[in-house]
Structures are given as structure tokens and as C-alpha cells.
Design a protein around this motif. Structure first.
Motif, mmCIF file in Angstrom:
data_model
loop_
_atom_site.group_PDB
_atom_site.id
_atom_site.type_symbol
_atom_site.label_atom_id
_atom_site.label_comp_id
_atom_site.label_asym_id
_atom_site.label_seq_id
_atom_site.Cartn_x
_atom_site.Cartn_y
_atom_site.Cartn_z
ATOM 1 N N TYR A 168 0.868 4.102 -2.565
ATOM 2 C CA TYR A 168 0.933 5.538 -2.332
ATOM 3 C C TYR A 168 1.900 6.391 -2.831
ATOM 4 O O TYR A 168 1.641 7.470 -3.328
ATOM 5 C CB TYR A 168 0.892 5.629 -0.868
ATOM 6 N N TYR B 155 2.288 6.849 5.821
ATOM 7 C CA TYR B 155 1.598 6.286 6.701
ATOM 8 C C TYR B 155 1.998 6.331 8.257
ATOM 9 O O TYR B 155 1.015 6.062 9.230
ATOM 10 C CB TYR B 155 1.325 4.440 6.058
ATOM 11 N N ARG C 218 -12.389 15.229 1.595
ATOM 12 C CA ARG C 218 -10.988 14.725 1.453
ATOM 13 C C ARG C 218 -10.871 13.497 0.676
ATOM 14 O O ARG C 218 -10.263 13.428 -0.226
ATOM 15 C CB ARG C 218 -10.286 14.732 2.784
ATOM 16 N N LEU D 126 0.978 -1.295 -0.243
ATOM 17 C CA LEU D 126 -0.147 -0.213 -0.097
ATOM 18 C C LEU D 126 0.996 1.212 -0.085
ATOM 19 O O LEU D 126 0.704 2.074 -0.770
ATOM 20 C CB LEU D 126 -0.863 0.144 1.292
ATOM 21 N N MET E 180 -6.830 3.431 4.435
ATOM 22 C CA MET E 180 -5.696 3.610 5.095
ATOM 23 C C MET E 180 -6.021 5.041 5.809
ATOM 24 O O MET E 180 -5.557 5.192 7.137
ATOM 25 C CB MET E 180 -4.420 3.713 4.267
ATOM 26 N N LEU E 181 -6.489 6.046 5.040
ATOM 27 C CA LEU E 181 -6.773 7.227 5.839
ATOM 28 C C LEU E 181 -7.781 7.161 6.861
ATOM 29 O O LEU E 181 -7.500 7.844 7.867
ATOM 30 C CB LEU E 181 -7.236 8.335 4.698
ATOM 31 N N MET F 103 -4.593 16.020 7.884
ATOM 32 C CA MET F 103 -4.979 14.972 6.844
ATOM 33 C C MET F 103 -6.181 15.760 6.001
ATOM 34 O O MET F 103 -5.971 15.812 4.812
ATOM 35 C CB MET F 103 -5.838 13.848 7.303
ATOM 36 N N GLU G 295 -8.291 4.665 8.700
ATOM 37 C CA GLU G 295 -7.811 3.802 9.760
ATOM 38 C C GLU G 295 -6.760 4.907 10.450
ATOM 39 O O GLU G 295 -6.672 4.638 11.935
ATOM 40 C CB GLU G 295 -7.248 2.505 9.296
ATOM 41 N N LEU H 283 -11.143 12.453 -3.096
ATOM 42 C CA LEU H 283 -10.047 12.789 -4.162
ATOM 43 C C LEU H 283 -9.793 11.303 -4.525
ATOM 44 O O LEU H 283 -8.964 11.200 -5.561
ATOM 45 C CB LEU H 283 -8.979 13.484 -3.532
ATOM 46 N N TYR H 284 -9.868 10.321 -3.899
ATOM 47 C CA TYR H 284 -9.137 9.000 -4.263
ATOM 48 C C TYR H 284 -10.513 7.833 -4.622
ATOM 49 O O TYR H 284 -9.987 6.870 -4.830
ATOM 50 C CB TYR H 284 -8.714 8.376 -2.988
ATOM 51 N N LEU I 292 0.728 9.033 10.243
ATOM 52 C CA LEU I 292 -0.784 8.622 10.344
ATOM 53 C C LEU I 292 -0.816 7.799 11.628
ATOM 54 O O LEU I 292 -1.575 8.072 12.497
ATOM 55 C CB LEU I 292 -1.414 8.606 9.119
ATOM 56 N N PRO J 183 -7.925 1.547 -1.238
ATOM 57 C CA PRO J 183 -6.770 1.380 -0.198
ATOM 58 C C PRO J 183 -6.473 2.719 0.469
ATOM 59 O O PRO J 183 -6.407 2.723 1.714
ATOM 60 C CB PRO J 183 -5.699 0.588 -0.975
ATOM 61 N N GLU J 184 -6.564 3.696 -0.459
ATOM 62 C CA GLU J 184 -5.960 4.885 0.106
ATOM 63 C C GLU J 184 -7.099 5.484 1.159
ATOM 64 O O GLU J 184 -6.811 5.883 2.249
ATOM 65 C CB GLU J 184 -6.093 6.055 -0.882
ATOM 66 N N LEU K 122 -11.484 23.432 0.501
ATOM 67 C CA LEU K 122 -11.970 22.213 0.973
ATOM 68 C C LEU K 122 -13.299 22.045 1.399
ATOM 69 O O LEU K 122 -14.368 21.297 1.126
ATOM 70 C CB LEU K 122 -11.068 21.680 2.039
ATOM 71 N N VAL L 29 -5.253 -2.646 -9.506
ATOM 72 C CA VAL L 29 -5.635 -3.040 -8.516
ATOM 73 C C VAL L 29 -6.746 -1.680 -7.816
ATOM 74 O O VAL L 29 -7.912 -2.003 -7.337
ATOM 75 C CB VAL L 29 -4.677 -3.374 -7.179
ATOM 76 N N VAL L 30 -6.278 -0.789 -7.754
ATOM 77 C CA VAL L 30 -6.795 0.364 -7.337
ATOM 78 C C VAL L 30 -8.214 0.602 -8.185
ATOM 79 O O VAL L 30 -9.323 0.776 -7.509
ATOM 80 C CB VAL L 30 -5.905 1.534 -7.334
#
Lengths: 177, 177
Positions: A89, A98, B54, A85, B30-31, A142, B33, B57-58, A101, B26-27, A171, B7-8
DNA sequence: GCAAATTAATGATTTATTCAAG
DNA sequence: CTTGAATAAATCATTAATTTGC
């Protein structure tokens, strides 16, 4: 143990002289991996003892070896996934590392969703929930940072600067607080 | 053609119109988490909106997805712990901790059940920990089968055949005893 | 071919987090 | 707020692979 670890001493785990560490036989490894793949990730003490008894047929083994094996195997599985991952990224140039975070200490937790019961239903229309308190640095970082994201790569940021050079373009202008 | 790079995309929810449900990238995971472990357990409505903006964006995402994610994540955290406790009690309130070992310097064996404390340290020495009965189906299953067995990849096998016919054919007898 | 030297795996320890009970 | 129980992450340490020069 003589200075130069000789061949004799490495012989399996029956370690006559007390080998320094467990050296699993192929059979043992195979069985352990089978269990792991089968879904057993964190065996209980009882399970560990049973496994130990079973595997001892193929070589010297102790409960702690089994325990450690599962711990390490699971951890390294996760690690592998995390690395992928991470690579993903970086490939996409996304956000702070990561680690930063993950490790963020940050207590926070002031949210109160008590009045948000029907939030989901109304989500797209109105937000009657108004409780806020967005001083969470992590959140801030973030949510705000977008491109730069250099921050620390390893040490958990106790106190990060809250805002990057640029306040993140549009944002969500409706920042309460 | 990057095979891995897909994958993404595959996970992403750019989904052909009307995807049945949100499928986080996945992004995004992860964010989320990261925020969760950073201390954000129950985001406020405002926070949810910001997070949503936010994360969009992914990949496609809605506020309710974020809301549910936190709800579920928190709930499953508790559930996990509860299950462990339950298992603990069901198993006999004695050993579920093979890891609290090194936290207990283990002064002495009172002569009864205190022997389970420091399992790792004492593992090889004393196993007077009750010989709990092996009725653990999972264990049994796992211990028996060894051939490739893929089982299910998600659900832990509840009940499978208990014993194999043969106790593992000597695959690689290269390990002297 | 063979060991010394170097690198990659992996077993074993230690340290940090987490949840929740007191 | 503090502490106990359990875990996961990070780290240390040793073994196995491998490379390399002879």
C-alpha cells in the motif's frame, strides 16, 4: 527461581521448579507446524487434547500450550500477510491506513437490497434500486478521499471528518441524499 | 526487475481481453474488507456504484463484482459460524469451546461435567472433560505425519492414512527431560 | 571464547469484535 | 437491545539469538 535465571532452570519444560513457560522441543514444533500447514488452523478442544497426548511423547506439554500455539501461529501468519499488504500500500501511496479502516466502529447498515434481485443482470443498464443513506463516514471517507489520507494511523476514528479538503474529483456525481 | 512487485500485476485483472472472471487486487480486497468490517454488509445500489468507481482505480472491476463480493462474504461468514455450531453438536455438545475458558471464572466443580469450563486455567489440573473418542480424521492425519508433508494447500485433508509406521525418529535429542 | 547487554521470537493474557439467540 | 459464545487483535512477558567488549 533464583534471581538470575540460570541454565538449570531453562532446561526444557520438565521444569522441576516450574518453569515459567512452555518451551517446545524441536519435535513438537515440527509436528505442530506440519499440522498447521496441513490445514489445521483452529483445533477443537478434542483435537487439542489428542495433539497434546501425542506431543507429550517428546516433552512435557499441556493442552493450553497447544491451544496458544495455534492461536499465535495463526495470528502471526495473518500479521505477516497484513504487513506485506501494508507495505504494498505504502509503496503505491494508497488510501488511509489499514488500521483506520479495520477498526472503524461505525454501525451503519441501512441498505436494503430487496429490490435489487436482478441488479446484477441489469447492472450495466439501469439501476432501479434507489434506497440510499450514505452517511456512513467510513464509506464517505473511503469513497471520497483519494490522495491525502493522513487521518489517524492508530486510534480508531470515532468521528472522522467527512470530507477532505478536496471533494474528490468526479467520483460519482449522482449522490442521492 | 522487481520480482515481488509483480504480485499486484499478476493478481490484477488487467487481464487480456475477456478474462473469465474478476480477480480482485489486494488493494481492492482490503478496501472491501475494511468496509465490511466497518459495518457495511449490504451496500445499496448507489453505494455499490460508488465503491465500484473507487475501486476501479486499482484494477478492473464492475458493479456486479462488488455486489457479489458482499453477498458471498456475508454468506460465508454465516456459513463459517454454522459449521462451527454443527461440529459442536456432532462432537457431543460438550467441548467446542476451549476459548471460553477465561471468561468463566469457574467457581467450582459440581462433580460432573462442569469441569470443561475453564480449560486454560484448569488445563493442567483436571481433564475430566469427557475422553471423547478420537475419530477425528483430520487430527489423526495431522498427528501422524510429520515429514515435510505438504498436503494440499487449500483443502483440508479429509481422510488420509491414519498411522505412520514410525513415531517420529529422534531428530534432535538436545532436549533433556 | 565468555558473558553481559541488546534485540528478535514467541508463549501467555487481556481486550475488542462479531454473530445471533433471547 | 442485551447478552452469550467464540475469535482475532493487541499486548505483556520471558526465552532464545545476537552483538559487543574484554
Amino acid at each position: 527461581m533464583s534471581a538470575t535465571g540460570t541454565v538449570v532452570e531453562r532446561l526444557s519444560n520438565s521444569g522441576s521448579g516450574g518453569g515459567s513457560r512452555w518451551c517446545p522441543t524441536p519435535e513438537q514444533v515440527m509436528l505442530l507446524e506440519g499440522m498447521y500447514r496441513g490445514g489445521l488452523k483452529t483445533p477443537t478442544a478434542t483435537q487439542i487434547q489428542q495433539i497434546t497426548a501425542r506431543l507429550s511423547l517428546y516433552g512435557k506439554i499441556q493442552g493450553k500450550n497447544v491451544f496458544y500455539w495455534f492461536q499465535n501461529h495463526k495470528a502471526r501468519d495473518r500479521q505477516k500477510i497484513r504487513k506485506k499488504l501494508m507495505a504494498m500500500y505504502q509503496h503505491q501511496r494508497l488510501l488511509p491506513s489499514y488500521n483506520s479502516l479495520y477498526y472503524h466502529p461505525l454501525p451503519l447498515q441501512g441498505g436494503d437490497m430487496s429490490s435489487c434481485k436482478n441488479m446484477v443482470n441489469e447492472w450495466n443498464v439501469d439501476q432501479t434500486c434507489k434506497k440510499v443513506m450514505c452517511d456512513c463516514s467510513l464509506m464517505t471517507v473511503m469513497l471520497m478521499d483519494q490522495g491525502t489520507s493522513q487521518y489517524c494511523t492508530r486510534v480508531p476514528p470515532k468521528t472522522l471528518q467527512l470530507f477532505p479538503t478536496a471533494p474528490a474529483p468526479t467520483l460519482n456525481p449522482s449522490q442521492p441524499q
